[in-house]
Design a protein around this motif. Structure first.
Motif, short mmCIF file in Angstrom:
data_model
loop_
_atom_site.label_atom_id
_atom_site.label_comp_id
_atom_site.label_asym_id
_atom_site.label_seq_id
_atom_site.Cartn_x
_atom_site.Cartn_y
_atom_site.Cartn_z
N GLY A 1 0.79 -1.23 0.00
CA GLY A 1 0.00 0.00 0.00
C GLY A 1 0.82 1.27 0.00
N LEU A 2 2.11 1.18 -0.18
CA LEU A 2 2.96 2.37 -0.20
C LEU A 2 3.02 2.96 -1.60
CD1 LEU A 2 5.82 1.10 2.12
CD2 LEU A 2 4.01 2.73 2.68
N PRO A 3 3.27 4.26 -1.71
CA PRO A 3 3.37 4.86 -3.04
C PRO A 3 4.61 4.36 -3.78
CG PRO A 3 3.93 6.47 -1.34
CD PRO A 3 3.45 5.24 -0.64
N ILE A 4 4.49 4.29 -5.08
CA ILE A 4 5.62 3.85 -5.92
C ILE A 4 6.68 4.94 -5.94
CG2 ILE A 4 6.33 3.36 -8.30
CD1 ILE A 4 3.60 1.98 -8.67
N LYS A 5 7.92 4.53 -5.68
CA LYS A 5 9.09 5.40 -5.79
C LYS A 5 10.11 4.59 -6.59
CE LYS A 5 8.28 7.89 -1.51
NZ LYS A 5 8.23 9.27 -1.81
N GLU A 6 10.30 5.01 -7.82
CA GLU A 6 11.12 4.26 -8.77
C GLU A 6 12.52 3.97 -8.24
OE1 GLU A 6 13.16 4.97 -13.12
OE2 GLU A 6 11.40 6.15 -12.57
N ALA A 7 13.00 2.78 -8.54
CA ALA A 7 14.37 2.39 -8.20
C ALA A 7 15.30 2.98 -9.25
CB ALA A 7 14.51 0.87 -8.13
N SER A 8 15.58 4.27 -9.11
CA SER A 8 16.42 4.98 -10.08
C SER A 8 17.88 4.55 -9.93
CB SER A 8 16.31 6.48 -9.85
OG SER A 8 16.84 6.81 -8.57
N LEU A 9 18.68 4.94 -10.89
CA LEU A 9 20.11 4.61 -10.86
C LEU A 9 20.76 5.14 -9.59
CD1 LEU A 9 22.57 3.38 -12.20
CD2 LEU A 9 22.91 5.53 -13.43
N GLY A 10 20.40 6.35 -9.18
CA GLY A 10 20.97 6.93 -7.97
C GLY A 10 20.58 6.15 -6.72
N ARG A 11 19.32 5.74 -6.62
CA ARG A 11 18.86 4.98 -5.45
C ARG A 11 19.50 3.60 -5.44
NH1 ARG A 11 12.86 4.71 -4.42
NH2 ARG A 11 13.45 4.87 -2.26
N ILE A 12 19.58 2.96 -6.59
CA ILE A 12 20.23 1.64 -6.67
C ILE A 12 21.69 1.75 -6.28
CG2 ILE A 12 20.94 -0.21 -8.24
CD1 ILE A 12 18.27 0.33 -9.77
N THR A 13 22.37 2.78 -6.77
CA THR A 13 23.78 3.00 -6.44
C THR A 13 23.95 3.21 -4.93
OG1 THR A 13 24.20 3.95 -8.61
CG2 THR A 13 25.81 4.44 -6.89
N GLY A 14 23.07 4.00 -4.34
CA GLY A 14 23.13 4.23 -2.90
C GLY A 14 23.00 2.94 -2.11
N VAL A 15 22.05 2.10 -2.51
CA VAL A 15 21.85 0.82 -1.82
C VAL A 15 23.05 -0.09 -2.05
CG1 VAL A 15 20.42 -1.26 -1.73
CG2 VAL A 15 19.33 0.99 -1.78
N LEU A 16 23.60 -0.10 -3.26
CA LEU A 16 24.80 -0.91 -3.51
C LEU A 16 25.99 -0.44 -2.68
CD1 LEU A 16 24.54 -1.53 -7.37
CD2 LEU A 16 24.11 -3.16 -5.50
N LEU A 17 26.08 0.86 -2.43
CA LEU A 17 27.14 1.38 -1.56
C LEU A 17 26.95 0.87 -0.13
CD1 LEU A 17 27.48 5.03 -2.89
CD2 LEU A 17 29.23 3.23 -2.99
N ILE A 18 25.70 0.79 0.30
CA ILE A 18 25.41 0.26 1.63
C ILE A 18 25.81 -1.21 1.70
CG2 ILE A 18 23.52 -0.36 3.21
CD1 ILE A 18 22.21 2.33 2.33
N VAL A 19 25.48 -1.97 0.68
CA VAL A 19 25.86 -3.39 0.64
C VAL A 19 27.39 -3.50 0.61
CG1 VAL A 19 25.78 -5.52 -0.74
CG2 VAL A 19 23.70 -4.16 -0.41
N GLY A 20 28.05 -2.63 -0.15
CA GLY A 20 29.51 -2.62 -0.16
C GLY A 20 30.07 -2.29 1.21
N GLY A 21 29.44 -1.35 1.91
CA GLY A 21 29.85 -1.02 3.27
C GLY A 21 29.68 -2.21 4.20
#
Length: 177
Positions: free
Chosen positions: A127-147
């Motif tokens: 039920g949450l609004p759609i917020k696209e998984a943009s390149l910037g958001r994906i990169t941010g999450v990948l940086l967290i996984v890298g961390g």
């Protein structure tokens, strides 16, 4: 009194930061509780009972309206998953924190939360609004996984019984009994 929803973005982010800062303490205290009670599931029960004892006076003090049970019973099954997730998280925290350490456990939790949150946002799940998984958001999450991987990589192995002076040394109870 100001409604929590009318707070600024900075105030909301600060509140989330403080809430997040409490999580490692929850993991550590639940782990100690598990050792003291002799089994991780009893620590989970104790933790949830303490939560109930803390929230009930707050509900009374805020004069929260009675729950709308009729409406809640109409919710889809996934709406009730929060309680299941809480039990899984608390039990995992008390089993894994002593073995991984607080930083390793929490960084893995955060990476898992971010990966899942990105998918929930992208598809507008629950039920949450759609917020696209943009390149910037994906990169941010990948940086967290890298961390997360760096924290794991650069954490020295310590013998299972090595603890700080004065800390309980009883092993974490296994799930099998």
């Amino acid at each position: 009194m100001t409604s929590p929803l009318s707070l600024s973005g900075a105030a909301l982010a600060s509140a989330a930061l403080i809430a997040g800062a409490l999580v490692p303490f929850q993991a550590g205290s639940n782990a100690a509780l598990g050792r003291a009670l002799g089994h991780p599931l009893w620590a989970t029960v104790a933790s949830l009972l303490v939560s109930l004892l803390v929230v009930l006076p707050v509900i009374l003090a805020l004069r929260a309206p009675t729950p709308l049970v009729g409406q809640a019973s109409q919710l889809p099954l996934w709406a009730w998953f929060g309680g299941v997730a809480g039990v899984i998280y608390i039990t995992s925290a008390l089993l894994l924190t002593p073995r991984l350490g607080a930083a390793n456990f929490i960084v893995c939790v955060i990476a898992g939360q971010m990966l899942t949150s990105l998918l929930i946002d992208h598809f507008g799940l629950m039920g949450l609004p759609i917020k696209e998984a943009s390149l910037g958001r994906i990169t941010g999450v990948l940086l967290i996984v890298g961390g997360m991987l760096m924290v794991q990589w650069f954490t020295p192995s310590v013998p299972a019984q090595a603890t700080r002076a004065g800390a309980p040394t009883a092993p974490v109870a296994s799930v099998e009994r």
